[in-house]
Write a protein that holds these residues in place. Structure first.
Motif, PDB file in Angstrom:
ATOM      1  N   LEU A   1       4.633   1.134   5.908  1.00  9.57           N
ATOM      2  CA  LEU A   1       3.536   0.301   6.390  1.00  9.57           C
ATOM      3  C   LEU A   1       2.335   0.361   5.461  1.00  9.57           C
ATOM      4  N   GLU A   2       2.029   1.563   4.961  1.00  3.57           N
ATOM      5  CA  GLU A   2       0.896   1.708   4.052  1.00  3.57           C
ATOM      6  C   GLU A   2       1.140   0.944   2.755  1.00  3.57           C
ATOM      7  N   ALA A   3       2.361   1.042   2.224  1.00  5.19           N
ATOM      8  CA  ALA A   3       2.678   0.332   0.982  1.00  5.19           C
ATOM      9  C   ALA A   3       2.644  -1.186   1.203  1.00  5.19           C
ATOM     10  N   MET A   4       3.126  -1.646   2.326  1.00  6.47           N
ATOM     11  CA  MET A   4       3.086  -3.082   2.619  1.00  6.47           C
ATOM     12  C   MET A   4       1.651  -3.569   2.784  1.00  6.47           C
ATOM     13  N   ALA A   5       0.790  -2.733   3.411  1.00  9.18           N
ATOM     14  CA  ALA A   5      -0.612  -3.107   3.563  1.00  9.18           C
ATOM     15  C   ALA A   5      -1.301  -3.191   2.197  1.00  9.18           C
ATOM     16  N   GLN A   6      -0.983  -2.251   1.295  1.00  8.79           N
ATOM     17  CA  GLN A   6      -1.537  -2.306  -0.055  1.00  8.79           C
ATOM     18  C   GLN A   6      -1.115  -3.594  -0.770  1.00  8.79           C
ATOM     19  N   ALA A   7       0.155  -3.956  -0.626  1.00 14.52           N
ATOM     20  CA  ALA A   7       0.646  -5.172  -1.269  1.00 14.52           C
ATOM     21  C   ALA A   7      -0.029  -6.405  -0.669  1.00 14.52           C
ATOM     22  N   ALA A   8      -0.244  -6.421   0.641  1.00  8.85           N
ATOM     23  CA  ALA A   8      -0.909  -7.556   1.274  1.00  8.85           C
ATOM     24  C   ALA A   8      -2.362  -7.656   0.847  1.00  8.85           C
ATOM     25  N   PHE A   9      -3.035  -6.494   0.706  1.00  2.65           N
ATOM     26  CA  PHE A   9      -4.432  -6.501   0.272  1.00  2.65           C
ATOM     27  C   PHE A   9      -4.551  -7.006  -1.162  1.00  2.65           C
ATOM     28  N   GLN A  10      -3.636  -6.576  -2.032  1.00  2.00           N
ATOM     29  CA  GLN A  10      -3.647  -7.072  -3.411  1.00  2.00           C
ATOM     30  C   GLN A  10      -3.334  -8.562  -3.474  1.00  2.00           C
ATOM     31  N   ASP A  11      -2.583  -9.066  -2.507  1.00  2.00           N
ATOM     32  CA  ASP A  11      -2.249 -10.494  -2.452  1.00  2.00           C
ATOM     33  C   ASP A  11      -3.338 -11.300  -1.736  1.00  2.00           C
ATOM     34  N   ARG A  12      -4.458 -10.627  -1.416  1.00  2.00           N
ATOM     35  CA  ARG A  12      -5.612 -11.263  -0.772  1.00  2.00           C
ATOM     36  C   ARG A  12      -5.247 -11.896   0.574  1.00  2.00           C
ATOM     37  N   ARG A  13      -4.442 -11.190   1.364  1.00  2.00           N
ATOM     38  CA  ARG A  13      -4.105 -11.676   2.702  1.00  2.00           C
ATOM     39  C   ARG A  13      -5.026 -11.103   3.763  1.00  2.00           C
ATOM     40  N   GLY A  14      -6.041 -10.357   3.355  1.00  2.00           N
ATOM     41  CA  GLY A  14      -7.031  -9.797   4.263  1.00  2.00           C
ATOM     42  C   GLY A  14      -8.220  -9.297   3.487  1.00  2.00           C
ATOM     43  N   ASP A  15      -9.365  -9.152   4.198  1.00  2.00           N
ATOM     44  CA  ASP A  15     -10.583  -8.711   3.507  1.00  2.00           C
ATOM     45  C   ASP A  15     -10.573  -7.227   3.209  1.00  2.00           C
ATOM     46  N   THR A  16      -9.917  -6.456   4.065  1.00  2.00           N
ATOM     47  CA  THR A  16      -9.865  -5.008   3.869  1.00  2.00           C
ATOM     48  C   THR A  16      -8.441  -4.523   4.025  1.00  2.00           C
ATOM     49  N   LEU A  17      -8.231  -3.281   3.612  1.00  2.00           N
ATOM     50  CA  LEU A  17      -6.898  -2.695   3.742  1.00  2.00           C
ATOM     51  C   LEU A  17      -6.526  -2.537   5.210  1.00  2.00           C
ATOM     52  N   GLU A  18      -7.509  -2.129   6.038  1.00  2.00           N
ATOM     53  CA  GLU A  18      -7.238  -1.969   7.462  1.00  2.00           C
ATOM     54  C   GLU A  18      -6.899  -3.307   8.120  1.00  2.00           C
ATOM     55  N   ALA A  19      -7.590  -4.356   7.687  1.00  2.00           N
ATOM     56  CA  ALA A  19      -7.300  -5.681   8.245  1.00  2.00           C
ATOM     57  C   ALA A  19      -5.882  -6.121   7.900  1.00  2.00           C
ATOM     58  N   CYS A  20      -5.438  -5.841   6.678  1.00  2.00           N
ATOM     59  CA  CYS A  20      -4.072  -6.191   6.279  1.00  2.00           C
ATOM     60  C   CYS A  20      -3.046  -5.397   7.080  1.00  2.00           C
ATOM     61  N   ARG A  21      -3.333  -4.073   7.281  1.00  2.00           N
ATOM     62  CA  ARG A  21      -2.410  -3.251   8.061  1.00  2.00           C
ATOM     63  C   ARG A  21      -2.327  -3.752   9.503  1.00  2.00           C
ATOM     64  N   GLY A  22      -3.477  -4.085  10.084  1.00  2.00           N
ATOM     65  CA  GLY A  22      -3.482  -4.585  11.448  1.00  2.00           C
ATOM     66  C   GLY A  22      -2.731  -5.910  11.568  1.00  2.00           C
ATOM     67  N   ASP A  23      -2.893  -6.764  10.556  1.00  2.00           N
ATOM     68  CA  ASP A  23      -2.185  -8.048  10.588  1.00  2.00           C
ATOM     69  C   ASP A  23      -0.681  -7.844  10.504  1.00  2.00           C
TER      70      ASP A  23
END
Length: 462
Positions: free
Chosen positions: A245-267
């Motif tokens: 989950l942490e690695a997927m959130a990092q990838a989503a944050f780098q892909d600009r799918r959320g403003d913050t890392l926590e927002a990407c993880r929550g999404d």
């Protein structure tokens, strides 16, 4: 992100052309605009004008544009009417114009905004009304998750999850559309009064647009019960693995799918739980309800066919038709019936049993047997043997050769029945060992004077 109001996203007069008395013309012009936009990157105004004028020539010739602010010059011919349509659509915001980028270019190009392109696509789909074919939302979800799980890339897992979410959303939308569209078939069926119309609507429209397009794939190729368990298992593995989950959130944050890392993880967590929940209750909430609707429609169609068939053919249907017509003040002759007056009613007044007539007995007819004398039989046999003997047949064929080594069917005159019979016997005698000639079969048929023979070659033996 704060959502916009409808007329903040689109011009306020955008839909006015579709509510005008000439809406059919504008709808056709928008369809031409959609096809031109689909087929060309750059759309010169002259190109759109040419296609519009050619496609809508007859409609423009008959158009009067009552209530429109069209100039008399434009109303005079087809070209002016086509120019007016283009000007009206541009003024209402369906497209914009821009001049060519070069200094010497005076040509104007049409620019279709994003809202317009989406609306044009929607209008085109409504016109086509074609059933969806070849979708595979469930299998695509399973396949994407399976490939990502077997790989080591967190970015691929993130993309697979978003793809699974989009496919599940599309599947839910398709199921809702099917459920509500079945209601439309109920309404169409209620208005039909002909057996053939009901059959065509059931097997052609309903069968192709609902059963073949959606129900059949959901039962066979894109089966929810088949892939539901492995899909939920793969999602559960990701939910239970914090590192993934942490690695997927990092990838989503780098892909600009959320403003913050926590927002990407929550999404990501929200989508994981949502997909699991949908597949857990999809059978009970969607598939079962759709199956129930299909059964209701099929039962209603069967009852409708029985009712219409009874009205058309059975005695009860004819009686009902007669009573309804008499109640409406029509006479029996107007309904195609012949009625007779009955002054008193008994148990046999309305019908009587059909009686089978008894055939009277007669004396057998004696047939006189004609006898043929032995002398007549002998004369007939002698005539047959002399006229169609082996010698007569060989003489007939050799005469056709006329001293040559052979002849073909084309050399046979076939003037009467005798020569036709001799020709048939000649074909048969040619295979005899002591025959004076041989017969070879050729391709085709030979016809003359109403007689037909196969093409043959008669060759004299050495």
């Amino acid at each position: 992100m704060e959502s916009l109001q409808l007329f903040e996203a689109v011009p306020g007069d955008l839909f006015s052309v579709l509510a005008s008395p000439n809406r059919a013309l504008y709808a056709e012009a928008l369809e031409v605009l959609y096809e031109t936009y689909r087929d060309h990157l750059k759309i010169p105004e002259q190109l759109y004008y040419s296609i519009l004028r050619n496609r809508m020539e007859r409609q423009l010739a008959d158009a009067t544009f009552d209530g429109e602010d069209i100039d008399e010059e434009e109303l005079r011919d087809i070209s002016g009417k086509a120019r007016f349509l283009i000007r009206k659509l541009c003024s209402r915001g369906w497209f914009e114009k821009e001049r060519g980028k070069t200094e010497r270019s005076f040509e104007e190009y049409l620019i279709v905004p994003g809202y317009s392109s989406r609306l044009l696509e929607l209008l085109h789909q409504l016109r086509e009304d074609a059933p969806q074919r070849g979708y595979s939302y469930v299998f695509s979800t399973y396949s994407a998750l399976k490939v990502a799980r077997e790989g080591d890339s967190a970015y691929e897992k993130m993309l697979a999850l978003y793809s699974a979410y989009d496919n599940t959303m599309a599947l839910i939308k398709a199921l809702k559309s099917v459920y509500h569209n079945i209601k439309g078939f109920f309404r169409m069926q209620m208005e039909m009064q002909d057996v053939n119309d009901v059959l065509a609507a059931h097997f052609d429209d309903f069968g192709q647009r609902v059963m073949e397009a959606y129900i059949r794939p959901l039962k066979i190729r894109d089966s929810v019960p088949k892939y539901r368990v492995p899909i939920r298992q793969m999602l559960s593995q990701w939910l239970e693995d914090d590192a993934v989950l942490e690695a997927m959130a990092q990838a989503a944050f780098q892909d600009r799918r959320g403003d913050t890392l926590e927002a990407c993880r929550g999404d990501l967590l929200e989508k994981l739980y949502w997909i699991q929940e949908q597949y857990e209750r999809m059978e009970s909430d969607y598939l079962t309800e759709i199956d129930r609707q299909v059964r209701r429609y099929t039962r209603a169609t069967t009852q409708k066919l029985e009712t219409l068939s009874n009205l058309d053919r059975n005695l009860g249907g004819n009686l009902r038709l007669l009573l309804d017509g008499l109640a409406a003040g029509k006479g029996p002759s107007d309904l195609g019936f012949a009625l007779y007056c009955q002054e008193s009613l008994t148990e046999k007044s309305l019908w009587k049993r059909k009686r089978v007539p008894v055939r009277p007995r007669t004396h057998p007819v004696e047939m006189e047997e004609e006898t043929v004398s032995d002398e007549a039989k002998a004369q007939a046999a002698e005539l047959l043997q002399s006229a169609y003997s082996r010698e007569a047949v060989e003489s007939y064929v050799l005469a056709r050769m006329d001293g040559e080594t052979g002849c073909t069917s084309d050399d046979l005159p076939l003037r009467d029945d005798r020569e036709y019979v001799l020709s048939l016997l000649a074909a048969l005698h040619g295979s005899d060992r002591d025959s004076a000639y041989e017969v070879e079969r050729l391709e085709g048929q030979y016809a003359k004077n109403g007689y037909t023979l196969p093409q043959l070659r008669f060759v004299r033996k050495e």
